[in-house]
Design a protein around this motif. Structure first.
Motif, PDB file in Angstrom:
ATOM      1  N   ARG A  41     -45.619 -20.887  48.569  1.00 28.14           N
ATOM      2  CA  ARG A  41     -44.459 -20.026  48.337  1.00 28.14           C
ATOM      3  C   ARG A  41     -43.380 -20.778  47.566  1.00 28.14           C
ATOM      4  O   ARG A  41     -42.619 -20.212  46.801  1.00 28.14           O
ATOM      5  CB  ARG A  41     -43.923 -19.534  49.686  1.00 28.14           C
ATOM      6  CG  ARG A  41     -43.096 -18.261  49.589  1.00 28.14           C
ATOM      7  CD  ARG A  41     -42.680 -17.800  50.969  1.00 28.14           C
ATOM      8  NE  ARG A  41     -43.795 -17.460  51.809  1.00 28.14           N
ATOM      9  CZ  ARG A  41     -44.411 -16.281  51.791  1.00 28.14           C
ATOM     10  NH1 ARG A  41     -44.004 -15.343  50.947  1.00 28.14           N
ATOM     11  NH2 ARG A  41     -45.423 -16.023  52.601  1.00 28.14           N
ATOM     12  N   GLU A  42     -43.318 -22.103  47.774  1.00 24.34           N
ATOM     13  CA  GLU A  42     -42.322 -22.937  47.089  1.00 24.34           C
ATOM     14  C   GLU A  42     -42.535 -22.923  45.578  1.00 24.34           C
ATOM     15  O   GLU A  42     -41.578 -22.871  44.802  1.00 24.34           O
ATOM     16  CB  GLU A  42     -42.393 -24.372  47.620  1.00 24.34           C
ATOM     17  CG  GLU A  42     -41.354 -25.300  47.039  1.00 24.34           C
ATOM     18  CD  GLU A  42     -41.521 -26.730  47.537  1.00 24.34           C
ATOM     19  OE1 GLU A  42     -40.850 -27.619  46.988  1.00 24.34           O
ATOM     20  OE2 GLU A  42     -42.329 -26.962  48.455  1.00 24.34           O
ATOM     21  N   LEU A  43     -43.806 -22.955  45.148  1.00 18.60           N
ATOM     22  CA  LEU A  43     -44.094 -22.941  43.712  1.00 18.60           C
ATOM     23  C   LEU A  43     -43.712 -21.608  43.087  1.00 18.60           C
ATOM     24  O   LEU A  43     -43.293 -21.561  41.924  1.00 18.60           O
ATOM     25  CB  LEU A  43     -45.572 -23.247  43.467  1.00 18.60           C
ATOM     26  CG  LEU A  43     -46.020 -24.689  43.730  1.00 18.60           C
ATOM     27  CD1 LEU A  43     -47.522 -24.834  43.521  1.00 18.60           C
ATOM     28  CD2 LEU A  43     -45.266 -25.675  42.848  1.00 18.60           C
ATOM     29  N   THR A  44     -43.856 -20.510  43.831  1.00 14.98           N
ATOM     30  CA  THR A  44     -43.436 -19.214  43.282  1.00 14.98           C
ATOM     31  C   THR A  44     -41.931 -19.200  43.056  1.00 14.98           C
ATOM     32  O   THR A  44     -41.447 -18.573  42.107  1.00 14.98           O
ATOM     33  CB  THR A  44     -43.821 -18.051  44.217  1.00 14.98           C
ATOM     34  OG1 THR A  44     -43.107 -18.171  45.453  1.00 14.98           O
ATOM     35  CG2 THR A  44     -45.318 -18.045  44.505  1.00 14.98           C
ATOM     36  N   ASP A  45     -41.173 -19.909  43.907  1.00 16.69           N
ATOM     37  CA  ASP A  45     -39.721 -19.984  43.723  1.00 16.69           C
ATOM     38  C   ASP A  45     -39.360 -20.712  42.429  1.00 16.69           C
ATOM     39  O   ASP A  45     -38.305 -20.463  41.843  1.00 16.69           O
ATOM     40  CB  ASP A  45     -39.072 -20.699  44.914  1.00 16.69           C
ATOM     41  CG  ASP A  45     -39.241 -19.932  46.220  1.00 16.69           C
ATOM     42  OD1 ASP A  45     -39.475 -18.712  46.150  1.00 16.69           O
ATOM     43  OD2 ASP A  45     -39.144 -20.547  47.299  1.00 16.69           O
ATOM     44  N   PHE A  46     -40.242 -21.631  41.987  1.00 15.24           N
ATOM     45  CA  PHE A  46     -40.010 -22.361  40.742  1.00 15.24           C
ATOM     46  C   PHE A  46     -40.633 -21.653  39.544  1.00 15.24           C
ATOM     47  O   PHE A  46     -40.623 -22.180  38.430  1.00 15.24           O
ATOM     48  CB  PHE A  46     -40.571 -23.780  40.852  1.00 15.24           C
ATOM     49  CG  PHE A  46     -39.694 -24.735  41.611  1.00 15.24           C
ATOM     50  CD1 PHE A  46     -38.645 -25.395  40.988  1.00 15.24           C
ATOM     51  CD2 PHE A  46     -39.905 -24.966  42.964  1.00 15.24           C
ATOM     52  CE1 PHE A  46     -37.825 -26.260  41.688  1.00 15.24           C
ATOM     53  CE2 PHE A  46     -39.091 -25.833  43.667  1.00 15.24           C
ATOM     54  CZ  PHE A  46     -38.043 -26.485  43.031  1.00 15.24           C
ATOM     55  N   GLY A  47     -41.226 -20.474  39.788  1.00 11.19           N
ATOM     56  CA  GLY A  47     -41.804 -19.702  38.683  1.00 11.19           C
ATOM     57  C   GLY A  47     -43.139 -20.221  38.188  1.00 11.19           C
ATOM     58  O   GLY A  47     -43.487 -20.012  37.034  1.00 11.19           O
ATOM     59  N   ILE A  48     -43.875 -20.937  39.050  1.00  9.21           N
ATOM     60  CA  ILE A  48     -45.188 -21.452  38.666  1.00  9.21           C
ATOM     61  C   ILE A  48     -46.257 -20.520  39.234  1.00  9.21           C
ATOM     62  O   ILE A  48     -46.424 -20.410  40.453  1.00  9.21           O
ATOM     63  CB  ILE A  48     -45.397 -22.897  39.163  1.00  9.21           C
ATOM     64  CG1 ILE A  48     -44.405 -23.835  38.472  1.00  9.21           C
ATOM     65  CG2 ILE A  48     -46.833 -23.357  38.905  1.00  9.21           C
ATOM     66  CD1 ILE A  48     -44.473 -25.270  38.947  1.00  9.21           C
ATOM     67  N   TYR A  49     -46.959 -19.818  38.330  1.00  8.49           N
ATOM     68  CA  TYR A  49     -48.043 -18.912  38.713  1.00  8.49           C
ATOM     69  C   TYR A  49     -49.295 -19.278  37.927  1.00  8.49           C
ATOM     70  O   TYR A  49     -49.199 -19.536  36.730  1.00  8.49           O
ATOM     71  CB  TYR A  49     -47.650 -17.459  38.405  1.00  8.49           C
ATOM     72  CG  TYR A  49     -46.585 -16.897  39.300  1.00  8.49           C
ATOM     73  CD1 TYR A  49     -46.908 -16.285  40.512  1.00  8.49           C
ATOM     74  CD2 TYR A  49     -45.238 -16.969  38.947  1.00  8.49           C
ATOM     75  CE1 TYR A  49     -45.924 -15.755  41.340  1.00  8.49           C
ATOM     76  CE2 TYR A  49     -44.244 -16.439  39.774  1.00  8.49           C
ATOM     77  CZ  TYR A  49     -44.595 -15.832  40.957  1.00  8.49           C
ATOM     78  OH  TYR A  49     -43.632 -15.320  41.776  1.00  8.49           O
ATOM     79  N   PRO A  50     -50.490 -19.292  38.558  1.00  9.74           N
ATOM     80  CA  PRO A  50     -50.709 -19.094  39.987  1.00  9.74           C
ATOM     81  C   PRO A  50     -50.150 -20.274  40.795  1.00  9.74           C
ATOM     82  O   PRO A  50     -50.264 -21.426  40.347  1.00  9.74           O
ATOM     83  CB  PRO A  50     -52.232 -19.006  40.101  1.00  9.74           C
ATOM     84  CG  PRO A  50     -52.751 -19.749  38.907  1.00  9.74           C
ATOM     85  CD  PRO A  50     -51.751 -19.523  37.823  1.00  9.74           C
ATOM     86  N   PRO A  51     -49.559 -19.993  41.967  1.00 14.31           N
ATOM     87  CA  PRO A  51     -48.850 -21.046  42.716  1.00 14.31           C
ATOM     88  C   PRO A  51     -49.784 -21.920  43.561  1.00 14.31           C
ATOM     89  O   PRO A  51     -49.665 -21.984  44.785  1.00 14.31           O
ATOM     90  CB  PRO A  51     -47.897 -20.236  43.598  1.00 14.31           C
ATOM     91  CG  PRO A  51     -48.626 -18.966  43.863  1.00 14.31           C
ATOM     92  CD  PRO A  51     -49.437 -18.672  42.612  1.00 14.31           C
ATOM     93  N   ILE A  52     -50.715 -22.589  42.892  1.00 15.70           N
ATOM     94  CA  ILE A  52     -51.709 -23.414  43.609  1.00 15.70           C
ATOM     95  C   ILE A  52     -51.129 -24.793  43.877  1.00 15.70           C
ATOM     96  O   ILE A  52     -50.760 -25.519  42.947  1.00 15.70           O
ATOM     97  CB  ILE A  52     -53.005 -23.527  42.788  1.00 15.70           C
ATOM     98  CG1 ILE A  52     -53.635 -22.146  42.611  1.00 15.70           C
ATOM     99  CG2 ILE A  52     -53.995 -24.477  43.457  1.00 15.70           C
ATOM    100  CD1 ILE A  52     -54.827 -22.120  41.675  1.00 15.70           C
ATOM    101  N   ASN A  53     -51.035 -25.149  45.150  1.00 15.19           N
ATOM    102  CA  ASN A  53     -50.551 -26.465  45.549  1.00 15.19           C
ATOM    103  C   ASN A  53     -51.715 -27.450  45.428  1.00 15.19           C
ATOM    104  O   ASN A  53     -52.544 -27.553  46.330  1.00 15.19           O
ATOM    105  CB  ASN A  53     -50.016 -26.419  46.980  1.00 15.19           C
ATOM    106  CG  ASN A  53     -49.333 -27.714  47.381  1.00 15.19           C
ATOM    107  OD1 ASN A  53     -49.691 -28.796  46.915  1.00 15.19           O
ATOM    108  ND2 ASN A  53     -48.346 -27.621  48.249  1.00 15.19           N
ATOM    109  N   ILE A  54     -51.774 -28.168  44.316  1.00 12.67           N
ATOM    110  CA  ILE A  54     -52.926 -29.030  44.056  1.00 12.67           C
ATOM    111  C   ILE A  54     -52.966 -30.236  44.986  1.00 12.67           C
ATOM    112  O   ILE A  54     -54.022 -30.856  45.178  1.00 12.67           O
ATOM    113  CB  ILE A  54     -52.952 -29.493  42.588  1.00 12.67           C
ATOM    114  CG1 ILE A  54     -51.718 -30.317  42.254  1.00 12.67           C
ATOM    115  CG2 ILE A  54     -53.088 -28.308  41.652  1.00 12.67           C
ATOM    116  CD1 ILE A  54     -51.791 -31.004  40.911  1.00 12.67           C
TER     117      ILE A  54
END
Length: 441
Positions: free
Chosen positions: A335-348
């Motif tokens: 969810r944190e990556l979606t807040d930064f506008g990174i899609y798809p928000p995959i936490n690598i």
């Protein structure tokens, strides 16, 4: 319907003139007597008053009484209604006719495109592939999603989980995988989701293109048994195409709804609840489904993606924890990556592919390890960098991470409508991690 098809369909049934009767009904279970039945037998229930018919399955036997879990609703049924044993086991029709169609767990079309004429049947419940008949996962399975192909490379026959909270982007990522996958056959199981999401998924996420795709649907308003066996039914369809030598992509959304369906069934039968109310059968059911995917010697393969809904983004959820232990890798959406506008928000950093090291080149692996290291340094020192407390030149590796921050984030972003070629993805990653840096134009 062709005569041969009709004959085979009728011969598969075992209609009996003997019948039993209902002795008790509650919201989820029908208790009956008067027939000799086995666990898993299919039962037809007929209302004496309205002649309404309902199908159910024998799920428990207790000294002359047996318990039936219905596939439909119990409204309108009453005690002393007749029950008939109408088949042995649970079979569905399979065949190439399913391609391009949307069906329910019994392979009845729900897309308004007419009846399906299939001459072959397959059991819904089958044992998984024998361990020594499994083929080694040694080929890359490209899904067209840059973050997965680059950092979580999938192998043909691998089982992966997509773990995410609500509203983080599971459906969008599923659509990207189905559209960008290199598989010639795609089977999608939508289990326990809202009915509204089915046409939305087809039109928005798949662009209305169902070529070489089968969609099996059991929505949240269906009975627990329909939701449970919808997943097994979809896997049987994938196994049919695998037996034809095809490499199949199998996607199921979601494992959590599937486990919840078994929770309803188990608790109604008196099973003791454990963590978060799940009975033991909910956890034992997961490997029975997931282990049926894979690569089999002399046949094709089923590469599977199972979505798992994380309540409150809690990765210690019992279903998430059990699924992670069974699968060959996990993709965590943040969810944190979606807040930064990174899609798809995959936490690598929190995701992993267990077969990746066996199927990619050393150069590719070195680039992945360096990307992860630089990205970790950025995350660990993010606050220092933002407040200006870090002095450039103090750490050469962190300096490199700061210089490459923007191209690294651009590499992780990908529009939902874009499919990425695997070779191009790998070359771009290697170039980005080289001393030249930057994304190639």
């Amino acid at each position: 319907m062709p005569l041969k098809s009709l004959k085979e369909k009728l011969s598969s049934q075992n209609y009996s003139i003997s019948f039993g009767e209902i002795v008790k009904i509650n919201a989820n279970i029908i208790i009956a007597k008067g027939l000799h039945v086995s666990i898993g037998d299919m039962i037809k229930i007929v209302s004496n008053e309205t002649q309404q018919e309902t199908t159910g399955m024998v799920t428990e036997i207790d000294d002359g009484l047996f318990y039936i879990t219905p596939f439909g609703f119990v409204e309108g049924l009453c005690s002393r209604d007749k029950i008939y044993k109408n088949s042995n086991g649970l079979n569905i029709s399979v065949g190439d006719e399913l391609l391009g169609r949307v069906v329910d767990p019994f392979m009845n079309p729900i897309d308004g495109k007419g009846v399906l004429l299939s001459t072959q049947t397959a059991p819904i419940i089958k044992p998984p592939i024998e361990p020594m008949r499994r083929g080694l996962i040694d080929e890359v399975f490209s899904v067209g999603v840059r973050s997965i192909d680059a950092f979580l490379t999938c192998g043909k026959g691998q089982k992966l989980g997509i773990f995410a909270g609500s509203g983080v982007g599971k459906s969008t990522l599923m659509g990207m995988i189905v559209r960008g996958s290199s598989a010639p056959i795609k089977v999608v199981a939508l289990i326990g989701e809202r009915g509204r999401e089915v046409p939305e998924f087809i039109q928005k996420n798949l662009g209305g293109d169902l070529q070489n795709t089968v969609i099996i649907v059991a929505t949240s308003d269906d009975s627990p048994l329909m939701r449970k066996y919808g997943a097994f039914s979809a896997m049987s369809v994938a196994e049919y195409f695998k037996s034809q030598g095809e490499d199949v992509l199998f996607i199921m959304d979601s494992v959590t709804r599937f486990a919840m369906a078994q929770r309803e069934i188990g608790l109604a039968l008196g099973e003791p609840p454990t963590s978060k109310g799940y009975p033991p059968s909910s956890l034992t059911l997961l490997p029975q489904l997931m282990e049926r995917a894979g690569k089999e010697q002399g046949k094709g393969s089923i590469t599977a993606f199972f979505t798992v809904l994380i309540e409150g983004d809690d990765m210690s959820d019992p279903i998430a924890d059990q699924s992670r232990s069974i699968l060959d890798g996990h993709i965590v959406l943040s969810r944190e990556l979606t807040d930064f506008g990174i899609y798809p928000p995959i936490n690598i950093l929190n995701s992993a592919s267990r077969v990746m090291t066996d199927i990619i080149s050393k150069e590719h692996m070195d680039a992945v390890m360096k990307f992860r290291r630089l990205y970790t340094l950025l995350r660990e020192n993010e606050m220092l960098i933002r407040i200006g407390a870090y002095v450039k030149g103090s750490d050469a590796e962190l300096d490199e991470a700061i210089d490459k921050k923007e191209p690294m984030e651009e590499f992780m972003k990908q529009p939902a409508s874009l499919q990425s070629d695997f070779d191009t993805t790998v070359k771009t990653l290697i170039k980005l991690m080289s001393n030249e840096g930057g994304l190639p134009t």
